[in-house]
Design a protein around this motif. Structure first.
Motif, PDB file in Angstrom:
ATOM      1  N   GLU A 188      55.350  27.436  -6.264  1.00 56.54           N
ATOM      2  CA  GLU A 188      55.807  27.437  -7.665  1.00 56.54           C
ATOM      3  C   GLU A 188      54.816  26.646  -8.523  1.00 56.54           C
ATOM      4  O   GLU A 188      54.494  27.058  -9.652  1.00 56.54           O
ATOM      5  N   ASN A 189      54.331  25.572  -7.965  1.00 58.36           N
ATOM      6  CA  ASN A 189      53.332  24.766  -8.657  1.00 58.36           C
ATOM      7  C   ASN A 189      52.050  25.579  -8.858  1.00 58.36           C
ATOM      8  O   ASN A 189      51.440  25.573  -9.940  1.00 58.36           O
ATOM      9  N   GLU A 219      48.428  14.624 -15.246  1.00 61.50           N
ATOM     10  CA  GLU A 219      47.507  15.581 -15.897  1.00 61.50           C
ATOM     11  C   GLU A 219      47.861  15.772 -17.369  1.00 61.50           C
ATOM     12  O   GLU A 219      47.310  16.628 -18.050  1.00 61.50           O
ATOM     13  N   ASP A 228      50.417  17.149 -18.601  1.00 67.08           N
ATOM     14  CA  ASP A 228      51.158  18.397 -18.876  1.00 67.08           C
ATOM     15  C   ASP A 228      52.646  18.037 -18.785  1.00 67.08           C
ATOM     16  O   ASP A 228      53.288  18.216 -17.746  1.00 67.08           O
ATOM     17  N   ALA A 242      55.412  20.840 -18.080  1.00 65.09           N
ATOM     18  CA  ALA A 242      55.495  21.212 -16.663  1.00 65.09           C
ATOM     19  C   ALA A 242      56.142  20.080 -15.864  1.00 65.09           C
ATOM     20  O   ALA A 242      56.945  20.331 -14.958  1.00 65.09           O
ATOM     21  N   HIS A 291      52.561  14.656 -10.528  1.00 63.02           N
ATOM     22  CA  HIS A 291      51.187  15.126 -10.643  1.00 63.02           C
ATOM     23  C   HIS A 291      50.941  15.719 -12.030  1.00 63.02           C
ATOM     24  O   HIS A 291      49.924  15.431 -12.673  1.00 63.02           O
ATOM     25  N   GLU A 292      51.883  16.515 -12.498  1.00 60.38           N
ATOM     26  CA  GLU A 292      51.717  17.146 -13.821  1.00 60.38           C
ATOM     27  C   GLU A 292      51.721  16.096 -14.931  1.00 60.38           C
ATOM     28  O   GLU A 292      51.022  16.235 -15.940  1.00 60.38           O
ATOM     29  N   ALA A 333      55.328  17.198  -7.543  1.00 60.44           N
ATOM     30  CA  ALA A 333      54.669  18.088  -8.505  1.00 60.44           C
ATOM     31  C   ALA A 333      54.861  17.559  -9.931  1.00 60.44           C
ATOM     32  O   ALA A 333      53.931  17.588 -10.753  1.00 60.44           O
ATOM     33  N   GLU A 350      50.337  30.435 -15.554  1.00 63.43           N
ATOM     34  CA  GLU A 350      50.672  29.872 -16.871  1.00 63.43           C
ATOM     35  C   GLU A 350      49.514  29.117 -17.495  1.00 63.43           C
ATOM     36  O   GLU A 350      49.284  29.208 -18.697  1.00 63.43           O
ATOM     37  N   GLU A 351      48.796  28.345 -16.651  1.00 63.21           N
ATOM     38  CA  GLU A 351      47.690  27.548 -17.187  1.00 63.21           C
ATOM     39  C   GLU A 351      46.365  28.286 -17.124  1.00 63.21           C
ATOM     40  O   GLU A 351      45.376  27.832 -17.720  1.00 63.21           O
ATOM     41  N   HIS A 374      52.371  28.013 -11.583  1.00 58.27           N
ATOM     42  CA  HIS A 374      52.210  27.356 -12.883  1.00 58.27           C
ATOM     43  C   HIS A 374      50.731  27.197 -13.220  1.00 58.27           C
ATOM     44  O   HIS A 374      50.294  27.504 -14.339  1.00 58.27           O
ATOM     45  N   GLU A 375      49.945  26.757 -12.233  1.00 56.58           N
ATOM     46  CA  GLU A 375      48.525  26.516 -12.472  1.00 56.58           C
ATOM     47  C   GLU A 375      47.761  27.810 -12.740  1.00 56.58           C
ATOM     48  O   GLU A 375      46.972  27.907 -13.682  1.00 56.58           O
ATOM     49  N   LYS A 425      59.802  20.222 -16.298  1.00 63.54           N
ATOM     50  CA  LYS A 425      60.357  21.400 -15.606  1.00 63.54           C
ATOM     51  C   LYS A 425      60.517  21.091 -14.113  1.00 63.54           C
ATOM     52  O   LYS A 425      61.575  21.309 -13.522  1.00 63.54           O
ATOM     53  N   PHE A 426      59.475  20.534 -13.510  1.00 60.16           N
ATOM     54  CA  PHE A 426      59.540  20.246 -12.069  1.00 60.16           C
ATOM     55  C   PHE A 426      60.495  19.094 -11.783  1.00 60.16           C
ATOM     56  O   PHE A 426      61.204  19.097 -10.770  1.00 60.16           O
ATOM     57  N   ALA A 486      57.971  24.948  -3.046  1.00 68.08           N
ATOM     58  CA  ALA A 486      57.661  24.138  -4.232  1.00 68.08           C
ATOM     59  C   ALA A 486      56.174  24.228  -4.570  1.00 68.08           C
ATOM     60  O   ALA A 486      55.786  24.312  -5.745  1.00 68.08           O
TER      61      ALA A 486
END
Lengths: 95, 317
Positions: free
Chosen positions: B66-67, A70, A72, A75, A66-67, A63, B74-75, B70-71, A78-79, B63
């Motif tokens: 949680e991702n 992107e 971000d 994020a 991936h962020e 994750a 939060e986003e 976030h998407e 954080k992950f 997980a």
């Protein structure tokens, strides 16, 4: 003419400043840390001995990457931090 | 003019419709996210740490949710990608549930066996140590200990310290458990006796019984008979040590009387040892003329003061 040059100067400084910020934000060192700890955990047999913690770390690491792609970065950090935490738990449990 | 107005209305209606569709999708995704989180909480109750497949799937679902949070939250991202994440998390949870249900504990898992160590008897008001350290688990799993102390109280922990307030026999029960199994309860009894007195005064021998001659500590038969009773009492009270105290009257110097009282106490101690009492538990001391019990100015008083006292003192643990 003078006003034009002053304007160009201000614009250049602004562009350089924001580029630097973007470059700084592009770094997520926790990802490398998580990868290193996960590797040690795998060697210690965490895939079986600490299946939850190991796979949790892997999933959070994915994750984070991936962020980061992107852009971000908050994020991603954080992950990645969660990935490090879980990877350390997996390593500890596997000793 | 009307045509122009109508065409604009059509565009506005189209924009409003699209906005409503997006809002509807957003609400649907948020609702689905909440439902999936609730499902994950329920699934957590099925977790078994000896089931690596289930644990792996659970961790991935957790997980991913949680991702997705976030998407979506939060986003504010309510696109197909977020919906895809939720669908994937649901599939993972379903697979995890199946894996947990099908998982059987490996054969190496054994139930723990409890063991109790405690004194056979103790005294009311004294602290007793009740120890479950001898309990074992063939798989070396960490154990939990639950005690029923037999007097209406319970406790937890490997070693317990407890005070029984009343005499009686109590049945102490221990149940040890590991993460999978509860061991069979084991029991042991303890007898609590009445609290012992600190000091017990035994037979005293004095002038009339012993007739200590001048500078002599020789015991006559009457004294020996009293001392024999003391020996029986000493042997039946193993919790006590013996203190023999010699006293004199005030005739003679203090230094002389001190020595004499020590000699007489020593004579009584030697008698006890001859009769089989362990010398190491006997202390013989002389107090000379320092603790009279009667008036040294009278003959009778002096006779009473010439005495050897035997006391039992409770051994403190």
């Amino acid at each position: 003419m003078r006003k034009f040059f002053v304007l160009m100067l201000v614009l250049s400084v602004t562009v350089v400043f924001f580029s630097a910020c973007v470059q700084l934000n592009a770094d997520v060192p926790e990802i490398k840390t998580a990868e290193d700890v996960l590797s040690k955990a795998w060697e210690a047999g965490a895939e079986v001995k600490a299946a939850y913690e190991y796979n949790s770390a892997k999933a959070y690491l994915e994750a984070a990457k991936h962020e980061k792609e992107e852009n971000d970065y908050d994020a991603a950090r954080k992950f990645a931090a969660k990935a490090v935490e879980q990877a350390n738990k997996a390593l500890e449990k596997s000793k | 003019m009307i045509d122009r107005l109508l065409s604009r209305l059509w565009i506005i209606a189209l924009v409003v419709s699209v906005a409503f569709i997006f809002a509807g999708c957003a609400a649907q995704l948020t609702g689905q996210l909440d439902a999936d989180k609730a499902k994950l909480s329920e699934l957590a109750k099925l977790r078994k740490d000896y089931c690596p497949e289930g644990e792996s799937l659970f961790a991935q679902a957790e997980a991913l949710l949680e991702n997705a949070t976030h998407e979506i939250v939060e986003e504010g991202n309510h696109k197909a990608k977020s919906a895809e994440m939720l669908a994937k998390a649901e599939k993972l949870m379903a697979d995890a549930e199946k894996a947990y249900n099908e998982c059987k504990p490996p054969k190496r898992y054994h139930a723990p066996v409890g063991a109790i160590s405690l004194p056979a008897k103790a005294y009311a008001g004294d602290e007793v140590t009740i120890d479950g350290s001898g309990s074992t688990d063939a798989d070396n799993d960490p154990l939990t200990y639950e005690w029923d102390l037999g007097d209406g109280t319970t406790a937890k922990g490997k070693v317990v310290k407890h005070t029984y307030e009343k005499e009686g026999t109590y049945n102490v029960t221990l149940k040890v458990s590991d993460i999978l199994y509860d061991g069979k309860p084991v029991a042991k009894s303890i007898t609590i006796e009445k609290r012992l007195p600190e000091v017990i005064v035994l037979n005293e021998i004095n002038y009339h019984d012993v007739n200590f001659a001048f500078n002599s500590a020789k015991l006559n038969n009457k004294a020996k008979a009293l001392l024999d009773e003391n020996v029986e009492a000493i042997k039946s009270h193993p919790e006590y040590k013996v203190v023999v105290i010699g006293h004199t009257d005030s005739i003679g110097s203090e230094k002389y009387n001190q020595k004499l009282s020590e000699k007489r106490a020593e004579a009584v101690k030697n008698y006890y040892v001859e009769k089989g009492v362990d010398a190491s538990i006997i202390e013989a001391i002389g107090k000379g003329e320092s603790e009279p019990v009667a008036d040294n100015k009278t003959r009778e008083g002096r006779a009473k003061n010439r005495r050897v006292v035997t006391e039992l003192h409770l051994i403190k643990k």
